[in-house]
Design a protein around this motif. Structure first.
Motif, short mmCIF file in Angstrom:
data_model
loop_
_atom_site.label_atom_id
_atom_site.label_comp_id
_atom_site.label_asym_id
_atom_site.label_seq_id
_atom_site.Cartn_x
_atom_site.Cartn_y
_atom_site.Cartn_z
N ALA A 323 0.85 -1.20 0.00
CA ALA A 323 0.00 0.00 0.00
C ALA A 323 0.89 1.25 0.00
CB ALA A 323 -0.92 -0.02 1.21
N LYS A 325 4.00 1.37 -1.11
CA LYS A 325 4.75 1.40 -2.37
C LYS A 325 3.88 1.90 -3.53
CE LYS A 325 6.09 -2.65 -4.13
NZ LYS A 325 6.95 -3.84 -4.24
N PHE A 326 2.67 1.34 -3.64
CA PHE A 326 1.86 1.67 -4.82
C PHE A 326 1.12 3.00 -4.72
CE2 PHE A 326 2.75 -2.84 -5.24
CZ PHE A 326 3.21 -2.88 -6.55
N ASP A 354 -6.05 1.29 -0.38
CA ASP A 354 -5.19 2.45 -0.68
C ASP A 354 -5.73 3.18 -1.88
OD1 ASP A 354 -3.83 1.63 -3.23
OD2 ASP A 354 -3.14 -0.04 -1.99
N GLY A 358 -3.36 1.10 -8.24
CA GLY A 358 -4.37 0.09 -8.61
C GLY A 358 -3.81 -0.87 -9.65
N LEU A 367 -2.86 -12.51 -9.52
CA LEU A 367 -2.29 -11.65 -8.48
C LEU A 367 -1.49 -12.40 -7.43
CD1 LEU A 367 -2.59 -8.60 -8.03
CD2 LEU A 367 -4.46 -9.09 -6.49
N GLN A 372 4.34 -13.23 -9.98
CA GLN A 372 3.39 -12.49 -10.83
C GLN A 372 3.38 -11.04 -10.42
OE1 GLN A 372 1.86 -13.68 -13.39
NE2 GLN A 372 2.13 -15.87 -13.10
N ARG A 373 3.56 -10.14 -11.40
CA ARG A 373 3.55 -8.71 -11.11
C ARG A 373 2.67 -8.01 -12.13
NH1 ARG A 373 7.96 -5.47 -10.47
NH2 ARG A 373 6.93 -4.81 -8.56
N HIS A 375 2.87 -4.66 -12.44
CA HIS A 375 3.55 -3.40 -12.80
C HIS A 375 4.99 -3.69 -13.19
CE1 HIS A 375 0.22 -2.18 -10.16
NE2 HIS A 375 0.16 -1.12 -10.94
N GLY A 382 10.18 -4.75 -7.02
CA GLY A 382 9.57 -5.86 -6.27
C GLY A 382 9.91 -7.20 -6.88
N THR A 383 9.59 -8.26 -6.13
CA THR A 383 9.91 -9.60 -6.61
C THR A 383 8.67 -10.41 -7.02
OG1 THR A 383 9.78 -10.39 -4.34
CG2 THR A 383 11.97 -9.80 -5.15
N VAL A 385 6.60 -11.93 -4.93
CA VAL A 385 6.37 -13.10 -4.07
C VAL A 385 5.51 -12.74 -2.85
CG1 VAL A 385 7.51 -14.98 -2.78
CG2 VAL A 385 8.60 -14.05 -4.81
N LEU A 387 2.62 -11.30 -2.22
CA LEU A 387 1.20 -11.67 -2.14
C LEU A 387 1.00 -13.19 -2.08
CD1 LEU A 387 -0.71 -9.18 -4.49
CD2 LEU A 387 -0.58 -9.18 -2.01
N SER A 388 1.93 -13.95 -2.71
CA SER A 388 1.79 -15.42 -2.62
C SER A 388 1.99 -15.85 -1.18
CB SER A 388 2.82 -16.17 -3.48
OG SER A 388 3.46 -15.33 -4.36
N ALA A 411 -6.34 0.17 -4.67
CA ALA A 411 -6.64 -1.27 -4.54
C ALA A 411 -7.11 -1.55 -3.12
CB ALA A 411 -5.38 -2.09 -4.83
N PHE A 413 -7.44 -4.94 -0.57
CA PHE A 413 -7.23 -6.37 -0.33
C PHE A 413 -8.12 -6.79 0.84
CE2 PHE A 413 -3.90 -7.71 -3.15
CZ PHE A 413 -3.46 -6.49 -3.65
P1 ADP Z 1 5.82 -7.18 -5.39
O1 ADP Z 1 5.12 -6.06 -4.71
O2 ADP Z 1 7.13 -7.52 -4.79
O3 ADP Z 1 5.88 -7.03 -6.87
P2 ADP Z 1 3.60 -8.79 -4.54
O4 ADP Z 1 3.43 -10.29 -4.63
O5 ADP Z 1 3.49 -8.18 -3.20
O6 ADP Z 1 4.99 -8.51 -5.19
O7 ADP Z 1 2.56 -8.13 -5.50
C1 ADP Z 1 2.39 -8.64 -6.80
C2 ADP Z 1 1.87 -7.57 -7.72
O8 ADP Z 1 0.54 -7.21 -7.35
C3 ADP Z 1 2.64 -6.28 -7.64
O9 ADP Z 1 3.79 -6.32 -8.48
C4 ADP Z 1 1.62 -5.28 -8.14
O10 ADP Z 1 1.59 -5.29 -9.55
C5 ADP Z 1 0.31 -5.85 -7.62
N1 ADP Z 1 -0.06 -5.19 -6.34
C6 ADP Z 1 0.10 -5.68 -5.10
N2 ADP Z 1 -0.36 -4.81 -4.18
C7 ADP Z 1 -0.84 -3.76 -4.87
C8 ADP Z 1 -1.45 -2.51 -4.50
N3 ADP Z 1 -1.67 -2.20 -3.22
N4 ADP Z 1 -1.79 -1.64 -5.50
C9 ADP Z 1 -1.58 -1.98 -6.78
N5 ADP Z 1 -1.02 -3.11 -7.19
C10 ADP Z 1 -0.64 -4.00 -6.26
#
Ligand code: ADP
Length: 421
Positions: A323, A325-326, A354, A358, A367, A372-373, A375, A382-383, A385, A387-388, A411, A413
């Protein structure tokens, strides 16, 4: 059962609107020496019976124009037709079908998907009992209530018994199949679990073993720049710095992967957790993320829950880091943490919202996948990982997690957790 040559005296009227199902029936009957004719619905069937009496009718239940129950009614109320036995083909999705079958005066049910042996046995049985029917005296009707409706049943005793026994037989058969499927499912589950464990162990040891050579790549490239600055032109030094930078990034990927696979093996230690306190700690640790930025963090009421505090802390660290970062490109970031009751009273719903970058909901299915990213790394590092890991922790707590977002509109969650009841 009759032999194939005597089956030849029997003419079966197939009533079926699906050409493939009709073909299947025709094929089976032909193989066993039965004669047959085909009608595509109840109306066609009545016309055909009017022209020539069949020995037996086998009818699909759902058909356009006139379905099987109506057809059966018509056959049974007609003096000339009423002795023709009617077998209904159904998949029995609704228990009222049995009563509708009784009400319409049908003689037997065959449940789809049927096997050939069962179909032939039913036909043979109905044909063998056909003569008994003729001696049965007609019954007075009886009214019954079932599933909130009234039904009037005029079938004779043999019909009722036949129909109910065929239903019972099918139910027993289905039950047997279900228990075989359950056993198979359990075996598959056990296999899957052990394959998963093997995979976890494999990815853990691979990640672990990759870590050391990577450290060497990073170390030696740094050493080269440091020890031989005069022999290396600036371009080469620059490239070596890039090597070290990428090796570092790979190190981070491996660490995340290690954390992820460790999670699958680690037991979940569930105890009462004071979420408000846990979130306060996480926000304090993430304070550096807010430096020099205008960020409003709103923390709503959070109930206490049952869970593994260390793992749940990781959930909030990952979701809140994202939150922060984005929302980095927003002039004024707003991050909201709150809870709502869930449909299931043993759980509650927690959300982190946040107003950041988005993402496109079209890719929301990916997601929570590893790496999986949504952006580009040049936009947001970021890596892929985090959210997994979050999903795995929530699942291990028996909860669900999902997200809603809109590009440039932030976004949210959501996840569910068990209450501390
Ligand atoms: P990382 O942040 O290291 O890339 P995450 O697994 O935490 O890896 O998130 C995967 C992807 O989900 C992010 O690269 C981003 O594209 C999307 N994402 C996650 N959280 C948000 C958020 N709060 N707002 C927008 N996109 C998000």
């Amino acid at each position: 059962m009759k032999t194939d040559s005597t089956n030849n005296d029997v003419e079966i009227l197939i009533v079926e609107d699906s050409p493939t199902q009709a073909e299947q029936l025709k094929y089976i009957l032909e193989q066993h020496g039965y004669r047959y004719s085909v009608a595509r619905n109840g109306k066609e069937a009545l016309a055909s019976i009017g022209r020539r009496l069949p020995t037996l009718v086998v009818s699909d239940v759902m058909m356009p124009e006139m379905g099987a129950y109506e057809l059966c009614h018509e056959i049974k109320r007609h003096e000339r037709f009423k002795k023709i036995p009617v077998i209904l083909l159904t998949s029995l999705t609704d228990p009222t079908e049995v009563v509708k079958g009784l009400e319409s005066g049908a003689d037997s049910f065959i449940f789809k998907p049927y096997d050939e042996g069962y179909l032939l046995a039913r036909i043979g049985y109905i044909l063998a009992n056909r003569h008994l029917r003729e001696s049965e005296s007609p019954q007075m009707g009886v009214e019954i209530f079932f599933a909130g409706r009234k039904f009037f049943i005029t079938s004779d005793r043999l019909q009722i018994l036949n129909l109910l026994l065929s239903t019972y037989e099918a139910a027993v058969q289905k039950n047997r199949e279900l228990s075989v499927t359950q056993d198979k499912l359990k075996q598959l589950n056990d296999d899957l679990e052990s394959a998963n464990k093997e995979l976890e162990a494999f990815s853990y040891s691979v990640s672990h073993d990759l870590r050391a050579p990577l450290r060497h790549i990073d170390g030696f490239s740094q050493l080269l720049v440091k020890e031989c600055p005069d022999q290396l032109p600036p371009k080469a030094q620059d490239l070596l710095r890039k090597v070290s930078e990428r090796a570092n990034f790979m190190g981070r990927l491996i660490d995340d992967l290690l954390n992820f696979s460790r999670l699958g093996r680690q037991p979940v230690d569930k105890r009462p957790v004071i979420l408000t306190e846990l979130v306060r700690q996480v926000l304090e640790e993430l304070a550096p993320e807010r430096e020099g930025r205008e960020v409003e963090v709103r923390v709503g009421e959070l109930p206490d829950c049952m869970g593994d505090a260390i793992l749940l802390k990781q959930v909030f660290v990952n979701l809140l880091s994202n939150a922060f970062k984005f929302t980095r490109k927003k002039e004024r970031a707003i991050i909201e943490i709150g809870s709502e009751p869930d449909e299931n009273p043993a759980e509650f719903l927690c959300f982190i919202r946040d107003n950041g970058a988005g993402f496109d909901m079209e890719f929301a299915g990916k997601l929570f996948g590893v790496f999986q990213r949504m952006h580009r790394a040049t936009e947001f590092e970021g890596t892929g990982v985090g959210l997994s890991i979050v999903q795995r922790i929530i699942h291990r707590h028996g909860g669900r997690i999902w997200a809603e977002a809109k590009i440039d509109h932030g976004a949210t969650f959501y996840f569910t957790l068990p209450h501390n009841l």
